[in-house]
Scaffold this active site. Structure first.
Site, PDB file in Angstrom:
ATOM      1  N   MET A   1      14.820  -3.382  -0.587  1.00 12.39           N
ATOM      2  CA  MET A   1      15.446  -2.189  -1.164  1.00 12.39           C
ATOM      3  C   MET A   1      14.583  -0.958  -0.877  1.00 12.39           C
ATOM      4  SD  MET A   1      17.431  -3.401  -4.520  1.00 12.39           S
ATOM      5  CE  MET A   1      16.036  -3.466  -5.602  1.00 12.39           C
ATOM      6  N   GLY A   2      13.664  -1.091   0.077  1.00 13.31           N
ATOM      7  CA  GLY A   2      12.875   0.062   0.485  1.00 13.31           C
ATOM      8  C   GLY A   2      11.688   0.320  -0.421  1.00 13.31           C
TER       9      GLY A   2
ATOM     10  N   HIS B   1       5.913  -1.671   0.589  1.00  4.89           N
ATOM     11  CA  HIS B   1       4.468  -1.789   0.370  1.00  4.89           C
ATOM     12  C   HIS B   1       3.972  -2.963   1.224  1.00  4.89           C
ATOM     13  CE1 HIS B   1       5.733  -5.096  -2.171  1.00  4.89           C
ATOM     14  NE2 HIS B   1       6.426  -4.267  -2.934  1.00  4.89           N
TER      15      HIS B   1
ATOM     16  N   HIS C   1       5.989  -6.215   1.386  1.00  3.19           N
ATOM     17  CA  HIS C   1       7.118  -6.233   2.329  1.00  3.19           C
ATOM     18  C   HIS C   1       6.595  -6.419   3.762  1.00  3.19           C
ATOM     19  CE1 HIS C   1       8.924  -3.609  -0.981  1.00  3.19           C
ATOM     20  NE2 HIS C   1       9.783  -4.590  -0.891  1.00  3.19           N
TER      21      HIS C   1
ATOM     22  N   LYS D   1       7.470 -13.651  -5.283  1.00  2.00           N
ATOM     23  CA  LYS D   1       7.417 -12.657  -6.374  1.00  2.00           C
ATOM     24  C   LYS D   1       8.702 -12.675  -7.208  1.00  2.00           C
ATOM     25  CE  LYS D   1       6.803  -8.354  -8.143  1.00  2.00           C
ATOM     26  NZ  LYS D   1       8.166  -7.959  -8.332  1.00  2.00           N
TER      27      LYS D   1
ATOM     28  N   SER E   1       7.576  -2.127  -5.652  1.00  2.00           N
ATOM     29  CA  SER E   1       7.985  -0.736  -5.441  1.00  2.00           C
ATOM     30  C   SER E   1       7.953   0.022  -6.763  1.00  2.00           C
ATOM     31  CB  SER E   1       9.407  -0.691  -4.889  1.00  2.00           C
ATOM     32  OG  SER E   1       9.496  -1.515  -3.757  1.00  2.00           O
TER      33      SER E   1
END
Ligand code: AMP
Length: 285
Positions: free
Chosen positions: A30-31, A34, A37, A151, A188
């Protein structure tokens, strides 16, 4: 790196790669990317010839409107991070491509109680929306490998269930959780923490480690209650601490009777909701 916002462009790229028999790894996000990802892309590169990362903040999986509007968005920085790790494709679809009017994208599965506990209990509708978007993205990208993080353990388990039940031709790979210096799982959402809330958030992972160290010394109920107390004392607002069977996601009482056990926590640090988990025993078969 190719940046595609339209399906037709993505499809032509994928067709060429399929003809070349290239294996594709897909990393949905979802952008607000970090290092966690980034590590998923790196894992994807080990398995496949081509890595495709998507950024799509799926409105259907937010049961809380504020959470959706506050969700951090940073496309330029995200694209830069993906470039540095040599991701091949960034797919940033618009809503109409994911949910074209008239197309039924809902997924119906028999999940027993797996989607009703923990996140399912506190975020009603979240998993329905999550499975819907993951299924839709899988249909579009058609990857050989799907890389997702430990996670979000319950999310991972439900996606595995969907793959099994619908016989989807993709292999799901679990990526380990990347943590900050003090153990806080990268997320995020962490960037929205105040300095004080950031510092107390480390207690979430500490509580998980504490549970792990005492698994066979106390009852699971006592361990859960103790962790709830520790989190509250630190100034967090825990929603749940659950010691569950790693396959069924249901609470357990006798650890010796289970091969795969996971402890999961959700807690609010100020305005930010954080989740984390630790494997206490066994591993994914
Ligand atoms: P999100 O953008 O939060 O939806 O996450 C996209 C993917 O990254 C999911 O598969 C997450 O489980 C994974 N992920 C999120 N945080 C981490 C982390 N700290 N370490 C490894 N993977 C993560």
């Amino acid at each position: 790196m190719h940046l595609f916002t339209h399906l037709t462009n993505l499809k032509s790229f994928l067709e060429i790669n399929n003809r070349l028999d290239h294996k594709i790894a897909f990393i949905p996000t979802m952008g607000a990317l970090h290092q966690g990802h980034v590590s998923l892309i790196e894992i994807g590169k080990k398995y496949a010839d081509v890595t495709v990362c998507s950024i799509y903040v799926n409105p259907n999986q937010f049961n809380n409107k504020n959470d959706l509007s506050n969700y951090p968005r940073s496309l330029e920085k995200d694209a830069f991070k993906l470039e540095t790790v040599h991701c091949d494709v960034l797919f940033v679809p618009v809503d109409e491509e994911i949910y074209p009017p008239g197309l039924d994208t809902e997924v119906s599965l028999n999940l027993g109680k797996m989607d009703l506990v923990m996140e399912g209990h506190f975020r009603p509708g979240h998993f329905k929306g999550m499975l819907q978007v993951v299924k839709r993205l899988l249909d579009l990208v058609n990857p050989h490998y799907l890389i997702m993080g430990q996670k979000d353990f319950q999310q991972f388990s439900l996606v595995q269930q969907m793959i099994n039940q619908l016989h989807l031709p993709v292999k799901l790979i679990m990526a380990p959780t990347l943590r900050d210096f003090d153990g806080l799982a990268l997320s995020s959402r962490n960037q929205r923490l105040t300095i004080k809330d950031r510092s107390i958030s480390q207690v979430i992972y500490q509580s998980l480690l504490e549970i792990k160290s005492k698994l066979n010394l106390s009852s699971t109920e006592a361990l859960e209650a103790e962790a709830m107390e520790t989190l509250k004392l630190a100034g967090l607002k825990p929603e749940y601490v659950e010691i569950v069977d790693g396959y069924t996601l249901q609470k357990i009482v006798h650890p010796e009777k289970h091969e795969f056990i996971v402890a999961c926590i959700a807690a609010w640090a100020g305005e930010v909701r954080l989740i984390d988990n630790i494997i206490l025993k066994g591993n994914l078969a």
